[in-house]
Design a protein around this motif. Structure first.
Motif: not given
Length: 940
Positions: A177-180, A344-346, A352-356
Motif C-alpha cells: 500500500k502506498g500514496l502515489k 520527491w522520493l529520491a 506524509d509530506e505530500i500535499l493532497s
C-alpha cells in the motif's frame, strides 16, 4: 435432329446454386445445438494433443458490434482449423462482468444512492442479461464453444479464484500500500487502470509563473551565478498547462546538464533555461540581458518561495526536465505527477509530506486558502487571477494538446496521489514461483520482460510494443473504489496500518465463503468471525480489485480447472487473441499476474488484430453514419459472408468494411459456391468405396489436378498454422477461378459428360474430383462454416455427420509431382496463347464457339516436348476440335475455322460426323462412347 441430352452424364446435385444464407443458417445453428455438435467434437477429439485458445472475455455490456464479431470469428477459425489439424481444441468463451460500466448503467437506470448490496444485486442481474444477448449473437455467427457453460468472472468459483490468485501474489510479497499519483476520474470516483485511459485533444490554459527566491538564499543564488550580490528581486520561472496544480506546488525541478541563465529584465531578475530564453521573454513581452549562465546542477538545493503560500519550493535535480517547451524549470506537485512524485522520493521526502488538496470529486479541500471548495477546472481562472494579484503571472495563453481522458466518460483525467494498493514492478519475490519456473532474485518487471522474449507474436510488431509497455510502466495500482467488483479482502491494523500477519490464510477463508455465496460474502462478513477477539484492532477495507485483475487472473482458475468443463489445461494457454489495445489491457495484466504467480506468461503466443474502419479508413461511429452491425450482415447476406470478410482481410492492420467491400466478398463467395456445386454435381453418382481408381490409372491431367490440390492443401495448412487466413482465402479463390474453373474443370466437362458413365476416363476424373472436394471442403470449413457443413451433408449423405468430425484430407501419394507441375505449367502457358487466338476469331465473327475452330501450334524445345506428349488429347486441353503441332524454332499459334459438321452430342466439329449411317448426327467418338468400346483417352 435427334435429342441426345439423355445420353449425356449431366451433373446433378441437391446443393443449390443460391445459398439463401440468411434463411438457412439459423436452421443449421438450431441443428448444431440440437445434436450437440460441440460436445460430439469434444468426444471425437478426446486423446488428441491439446490446443488451448483462452478466450479474452468481452465486457458484459451492450450489443455486439463489428469488433466483437471480428474477434470471435477469428477465434472460431483457429479452433476449427486446429481441430481439423488433429488437435483437441476446446473453446470456453468467457465474459468480464465486474467494474464501472455496469455499475454506471445500474446507476443511470435505478438512480444513485442505492444501498451497496442492492447495487451488487442489480449489477449481477444486468450482467447476466447482457451475456445472454451477446451469447445469442455469437452463436448466430457460427462460433462453436462451451456456450452452455461459459466462464464468467462473476461466477462464485471464479470470484473465489481471483481472491486466491491475489493471495498468491501477496504471499510473494509483491503487493503493498502506498500514496502515489494514480490516474483518477472524477466521474468514476476511482483510480483508473492504464488501459482505462485514452487520449484526446483538450484545450488547456498555459501560464508562466514567477517563484521568488527565498530571502535567506538570495546570496546563494547570486554566488551560483558568480555574482557578488542580487541587485533586484530574483525569480525562477515555470511554465505549466495546469494552473489548478499551482496550490499543490512543493518544489522546482531542473535538469542538471541544461544551461540556465540569470537574466536582468529591468525590474527583476529571472532564472530561465538558456535555450528557451528568447521564446520565454517574447511571451512576457520583456527585453533582457544575460548576467551569467551555469549548468542546472549549480542551482541544486536553492530555495524559492511559493508565490501564493508561505512555504518553500526547493530546487531538485531531475533528468526528465525537457527543453521542448516552457522555461526549463518544472513546477513540481508530487501529488499530481508521477515524475514529480519520484523526484520527491529520491530526495528523501516522505509520503506524509505530500500535499493532497484535491478530493475524489475534483473539488479542492475546504480549508485550502483562496480556492477551498472550488472545482479544479473552474479554479484555473481563479488561480491565474490570484497570481496576477500578487504580481507573479508573467504570461497567460491557451494550447490544444493530447490529454488523458476516461475511456468510459470521455472526461479529463488527472494524476492524484491517493492511498492505493499496488503490485510492485521492481519488487523481488519473497518466495519462489508457484511452478518453479524461475524468477528467483529477479524483479517482477524482469520476469515479465523475460516472458515477453519467450512469447511468439502474430504479427511480430506486438513484441516491441508489449516489451516497451512493461519496461516503462509504473507499479500496478490494483485497488478501485467500486461496489461492483471482487473485494480486496484485507484486514488492516487500525493504529499501524499493517496487514494482519495471517493475511494469506484469512484470504483463503474468505475465498471459501465467496465460493459459496459470491463477493457478497465479504461485504456482509463480520470481522469477528475470522478474527475473534482481534476484530476490534482491525478494520475491513472496502476497496475492490481493478477489473483488469479480474480478466488478468483467469489463467489461475479457468485454465487450471475451476471452470467445470473437464478441459483443465494447466497454467499456460497456447494462444491469447485480442485487439491491439490489449497490449496494455488483458495481454498486459495476464502477463504480470502470470509472471508473479508462475514465473512465466500464461500464454505461449499472442495474436493481435486491428480495429474495424470504413472504406475511407475512418473509425465507425453513429455520428458519421458509417457503422455496419453484425446482424445487418447476417440478416441480409448471411454469417458466412461476414466470416469470409474476416478471413479474407489482413487483420494485422485496420480492417475496412463497407457495402462495396461486402459486395466483393459476396462475389468471391459465389465463385466458391458455384465451384462446390460443380464438384458435388459431377460426383453425385460416384461411390468412392467401389468406384475409386488407383492414381496410377488416372489420366495425366487428373494426376496434375491432384498435384495442384496437394500444393493448395499444403500451403493452406501452413497458412492456418501461421494464422494468415487471408492467404488461405486468396489461395482457395485462386484455385477456384484459375486452377479449377479457368482450366481443369473447363477441360473436364467434355470427358465427364460424353464418355460412358463407368468408363475409365470418367471414373478417373471423378476419382480426382472426389479427392479435390474432400480436401477443399475441409480447408474451407474453418472459414465458411455453414456452407462447409452444407457441402458435407451432401458429400457424406448423413445429416448427423459433420465436417468437423474429420481431419485434413489425406490425399493419395504419387511420384514425380514436381515434374508433372512443371510440364503442365508449360501447357497452360501455351493454352493462354491459344485462347487469345480463338478469341480473336470470335471477335472477328469467323467462329461462334471455340469448338468451331482448329489450332496450329508451332514451337520447339520444352514446349514441343510437353505438347507432343499429349498426342490427340491436346485438342481437349485447348477446347477446340482439332490441333496440329509442328516443331519449329519460329513460335506461333494460329486458329482456323473448320468447315466440318458439328456433332449433335458433343458439339465438336469433326470430319467423321455422319460417317456411321446409323447415327448421322454423331461423330465417331460419340458413336464409340454410346455403342462401342468407348474412346481411349490417356492424358485429358
Amino acid at each position: 435432329m435427334a435429342d441426345y441430352k439423355e445420353t449425356l452424364n449431366l451433373p446433378d446435385t441437391p446443393f443449390p446454386m443460391r445459398g439463401d444464407l440468411p434463411k438457412r443458417e439459423p436452421k443449421w445453428v438450431a441443428r448444431w445445438q440440437e445434436k450437440q455438435l460441440y460436445r460430439r467434437i469434444r468426444e471425437i477429439s478426446a486423446g488428441r494433443p491439446k490446443f488451448i485458445l483462452h478466450d479474452g472475455p468481452p465486457y458484459a455490456n451492450g450489443s455486439l458490434h463489428l469488433g466483437h464479431a471480428l474477434n470471435k470469428i477469428l477465434k472460431d477459425i483457429i479452433v476449427r482449423s486446429k481441430t481439423l489439424a488433429g488437435f483437441d481444441a476446446p473453446y470456453v468463451p468467457g465474459w468480464d462482468c465486474h467494474g464501472l460500466p455496469i455499475e454506471h448503467k445500474v446507476e443511470v437506470t435505478h438512480g444513485k444512492n442505492l444501498p451497496a448490496d442492492k447495487v451488487r444485486e442489480l449489477c449481477r442481474a444486468y450482467a447476466a442479461e447482457q451475456i445472454e444477448i451477446q451469447k445469442a449473437g455469437f452463436i448466430r455467427l457460427g462460433v462453436l464453444g462451451e456456450w452452455d457453460n461459459p466462464y464468467l468472472t462473476m461466477n462464485f468459483a471464479n470470484e473465489a479464484g481471483e481472491i486466491r490468485a491475489l493471495a498468491e501474489i501477496v504471499r510473494k510479497g509483491y503487493v503493498f500500500k502506498g500514496l502515489k499519483p494514480v490516474n483518477w476520474c472524477f466521474d468514476c470516483g476511482s483510480a483508473l487502470a492504464e488501459a482505462e485511459v485514452e487520449y484526446a485533444d483538450k484545450k488547456s490554459p498555459t501560464i508562466d509563473v514567477a517563484f521568488p527566491v527565498d530571502a535567506a538564499d538570495g546570496q546563494k543564488l547570486a554566488a551560483a551565478f558568480g555574482q557578488p550580490a542580487l541587485t533586484k528581486p530574483a525569480f525562477a520561472v515555470i511554465w505549466t498547462t495546469t494552473p489548478w496544480t499551482i496550490p499543490a506546488n512543493q518544489a522546482l525541478n531542473i535538469h542538471p546538464e541544461h544551461d540556465y541563465a540569470l537574466v536582468d529584465t529591468g525590474e527583476r531578475l529571472l532564472v530561465l533555461a538558456a535555450e528557451l530564453l528568447e521564446a520565454s521573454l517574447q511571451r512576457y513581452d520583456l527585453q533582457g540581458s544575460v548576467l551569467a549562465t551555469v549548468q542546472g546542477k549549480a542551482l541544486a538545493g536553492l530555495r524559492f518561495r511559493h508565490p501564493l503560500y508561505d512555504r518553500e519550493s526547493p530546487v531538485y535535480l531531475a533528468d526528465y526536465v525537457g527543453l521542448d517547451a516552457g522555461t526549463g524549470v518544472v513546477h513540481s506537485a508530487p501529488a499530481h505527477g508521477v515524475d514529480d512524485f519520484n523526484t520527491w522520493l529520491a530526495y528523501g521526502r516522505g509520503n506524509d509530506e505530500i500535499l493532497s488538496i484535491v478530493k475524489g470529486d475534483g473539488v479542492y479541500v475546504d480549508d485550502l486558502p483562496f480556492f477551498g471548495g472550488m472545482s479544479i477546472w473552474k479554479a484555473n481562472q481563479a488561480v491565474c487571477d490570484k497570481l496576477t494579484e500578487v504580481g507573479c503571472l508573467l504570461s497567460h495563453g491557451n494550447i490544444s494538446h493530447s490529454y488523458m481522458h476516461c475511456w468510459r466518460h470521455k472526461t479529463p483525467v488527472i494524476y492524484r496521489a491517493t492511498a492505493q494498493w499496488f503490485v510492485g514492478m521492481d519488487k523481488v519475490a519473497s518466495q519462489p514461483a508457484q511452478t518453479g519456473h524461475g524468477g528467483e532474485g529477479e524483479t517482477l518487471r524482469e520476469i515479465a520482460l523475460r516472458g515477453v522474449e519467450a512469447t511468439e507474436f502474430y504479427p511480430g510488431w506486438g513484441k516491441p510494443r508489449l516489451h516497451n509497455m512493461i519496461a516503462n510502466r509504473p507499479d500496478w495500482c490494483i485497488s478501485r473504489q467500486r461496489n461492483w467488483g471482487v473485494p480486496i479482502p484485507f484486514f488492516m491494523h487500525r493504529e499501524t496500518g499493517e496487514l494482519h500477519p495471517r493475511t494469506v490464510e484469512l484470504m483463503e477463508e474468505v475465498a471459501k465463503r465467496v465460493e459459496k455465496e459470491g463477493i457478497e460474502a465479504w461485504f456482509k462478513l463480520d470481522a469477528a468471525e475470522p478474527l475473534g477477539a482481534e476484530a476490534e484492532q482491525y478494520e475491513k477495507i472496502s476497496d475492490t480489485l481493478d477489473v483488469w485483475f479480474d480478466s488478468g487472473t483467469t489463467h489461475w482458475h479457468v485454465l487450471r480447472g475451476s471452470h467445470n468443463d473437464g478441459h483443465a489445461s494447466g497454467p499456460r494457454a497456447d494462444l491469447y487473441l485480442e485487439g491491439s489495445d490489449q497490449h496494455r489491457g488483458w495481454f498486459h495484466s495476464s502477463l504480470l499476474t502470470g509472471a508473479a504467480i508462475d514465473g512465466h506468461p500464461p500464454y505461449k503466443a499472442l495474436l493481435t488484430h486491428g480495429f474495424t474502419v470504413d472504406q475511407q479508413g475512418r473509425k465507425m461511429s453513429k455520428s458519421l453514419g458509417n457503422t455496419i452491425l453484425p446482424e445487418e450482415v447476417t440478416d441480409k447476406m448471411g454469417a458466412d459472408i461476414l466470416r469470409l470478410w474476416v478471413a479474407s482481410t489482413d487483420y494485422s492492420g485496420e480492417l475496412a468494411m463497407s457495402k462495396e467491400i461486402l459486395a466483393r466478398v459476396v462475389e468471391g463467395y459465389r465463385r466458391i459456391r458455384n465451384t462446390l456445386r460443380f464438384l458435388l454435381a459431377n460426383i453425385s453418382d460416384f461411390d468412392a468405396s467401389t468406384a475409386m481408381l488407383p492414381v496410377d490409372n488416372w489420366l495425366e491431367i487428373d494426376r496434375y489436378a491432384l498435384a495442384l490440390t496437394r500444393a493448395l492443401q499444403d500451403g493452406a495448412r501452413a497458412d492456418y498454422d501461421r494464422y494468415e487466413f487471408h492467404r488461405v482465402v486468396q489461395a482457395l479463390q485462386t484455385f477456384c477461378s484459375e486452377d479449377l474453373g479457368g482450366f481443369y474443370l473447363d477441360i473436364l466437362k467434355d470427358r465427364l459428360y460424353t464418355t460412358a458413365p463407368q468408363s475409365l476416363a470418367r471414373r478417373s476424373a471423378q476419382s480426382a474430383l472426389w479427392h479435390i472436394t474432400q480436401a477443399f471442403v475441409r480447408l474451407l470449413a474453418p472459414i465458411t462454416s455453414f456452407t462447409a457443413e452444407e457441402v458435407w451433408a451432401v458429400l457424406s449423405g448423413d445429416e448427423d455427420d459433420s465436417v468437423m468430425f474429420q481431419q485434413w484430407h489425406e490425399l493419395p501419394e504419387q511420384p514425380g509431382e514436381a515434374e508433372l507441375l512443371a510440364k503442365w505449367a508449360i501447357v497452360r502457358e501455351v493454352r493462354n496463347d491459344v485462347t487469345k487466338a480463338l478469341e480473336a476469331r470470335r471477335e472477328a465473327g469467323e467462329i461462334g464457339a471455340a469448338l468451331q475452330a482448329g489450332v496450329e501450334i508451332r514451337c520447339a524445345g520444352d514446349k514441343f516436348a510437353a505438347l507432343s506428349a499429349l498426342g490427340d488429347d491436346l485438342k481437349f486441353v485447348f477446347i477446340c476440335s482439332a490441333t496440329t503441332l509442328i516443331e519449329s524454332a519460329e513460335e506461333s499459334v494460329t486458329a482456323t475455322p473448320l468447315a466440318h459438321a458439328k456433332c449433335e452430342r458433343c458439339w465438336h466439329v469433326r470430319e467423321d460426323v455422319g460417317a456411321d449411317p446409323a447415327h448421322p448426327g454423331l461423330c465417331g467418338r460419340c458413336v464409340s462412347n454410346l455403342h462401342g468400346d468407348g474412346e481411349v483417352r490417356t492424358h485429358a
